[in-house]
Design a protein around this motif. Structure first.
Motif, mmCIF file in Angstrom:
data_model
loop_
_atom_site.group_PDB
_atom_site.id
_atom_site.type_symbol
_atom_site.label_atom_id
_atom_site.label_comp_id
_atom_site.label_asym_id
_atom_site.label_seq_id
_atom_site.Cartn_x
_atom_site.Cartn_y
_atom_site.Cartn_z
ATOM 1 N N GLU A 1 0.853 -1.195 0.000
ATOM 2 C CA GLU A 1 0.000 0.000 0.000
ATOM 3 C C GLU A 1 0.883 1.238 0.000
ATOM 4 O OE1 GLU A 1 -3.561 1.960 2.708
ATOM 5 O OE2 GLU A 1 -2.960 -0.106 3.031
ATOM 6 N N TYR A 2 0.560 2.174 -0.881
ATOM 7 C CA TYR A 2 1.299 3.421 -0.976
ATOM 8 C C TYR A 2 0.510 4.514 -0.273
ATOM 9 C CZ TYR A 2 3.974 0.970 -4.528
ATOM 10 O OH TYR A 2 4.760 0.063 -5.194
ATOM 11 N N ALA A 3 1.202 5.312 0.529
ATOM 12 C CA ALA A 3 0.558 6.405 1.269
ATOM 13 C C ALA A 3 0.403 7.602 0.344
ATOM 14 C CB ALA A 3 1.389 6.770 2.495
ATOM 15 N N GLN A 4 -0.693 7.609 -0.379
ATOM 16 C CA GLN A 4 -0.972 8.703 -1.301
ATOM 17 C C GLN A 4 -2.473 8.828 -1.486
ATOM 18 O OE1 GLN A 4 1.110 7.033 -4.757
ATOM 19 N NE2 GLN A 4 -0.860 6.904 -5.813
ATOM 20 N N ILE A 5 -2.880 9.917 -2.088
ATOM 21 C CA ILE A 5 -4.283 10.139 -2.382
ATOM 22 C C ILE A 5 -4.381 10.306 -3.882
ATOM 23 C CG2 ILE A 5 -6.259 11.648 -2.044
ATOM 24 C CD1 ILE A 5 -5.610 11.018 0.749
ATOM 25 N N PRO B 1 -5.688 6.375 -2.868
ATOM 26 C CA PRO B 1 -4.898 5.228 -2.410
ATOM 27 C C PRO B 1 -4.452 4.359 -3.579
ATOM 28 C CG PRO B 1 -6.984 5.373 -1.226
ATOM 29 C CD PRO B 1 -7.017 6.396 -2.315
#
Length: 118
Positions: free
Chosen positions: A83-87, A89
Motif C-alpha cells: 500500500e502506498y501512502a498517497q491520495i 490510495p
C-alpha cells in the motif's frame, strides 16, 4: 503394499502418509474456493498488479468477495499487498515466495489442459 500415485518416486513413502491428511487439507484450503486459483493466476501472470485491474479481470467478482479472498491469500502468505501512502490510495499485489512456489502447479495444469483438450 499397494502403489500410490502420490509418490515422488518408487523408493519414497507415499506423500499422503509422509505429510498427513491434516497438512494436505490445510494446504488445499489455502487455494480452494471459487476465486483463489483465478486470483493467484491473475496476480502471477502480471507479477505486480493493482486492485482495480484484478477486479476487472476477475469479473464478475464483487468488491466484498475480492477483498475477502485477497485478505485470505495475504494471511496465508501466498501474496504480498503493498500500500502506498498517497491520495487516491494505491495498492499493488504480487505473489510472495510461497505463492511463486505454486507456479509449477499452474504449468502442470496447463499441460494437462493441452493434453486432454479440457
Amino acid at each position: 503394499m499397494e502403489k500410490s500415485y502420490l509418490t515422488q518416486n518408487d523408493t519414497e513413502e507415499c506423500i499422503y502418509e509422509l505429510l498427513g491428511a491434516d497438512k494436505i487439507y490445510e494446504s488445499f484450503a489455502m487455494i480452494s474456493g471459487k476465486w483463489k486459483l483465478k486470483l493467484l493466476y491473475i496476480i502471477g501472470y502480471h507479477e505486480v498488479i493493482r486492485y482495480g485491474e484484478i477486479k476487472r479481470q476477475a469479473a464478475p467478482i464483487t468488491h466484498k468477495m475480492l477483498s475477502t479472498q485477497l485478505k485470505e491469500l495475504e494471511r496465508d502468505q501466498l501474496i504480498i499487498r503493498k500500500e502506498y501512502a498517497q491520495i487516491p490510495p494505491k495498492v499493488e499485489y504480487s505473489l510472495s515466495e510461497r505463492g511463486l512456489g505454486l507456479l509449477p502447479m499452474f504449468n502442470e495444469l496447463f499441460q494437462w489442459i493441452v493434453k486432454y483438450n479440457v
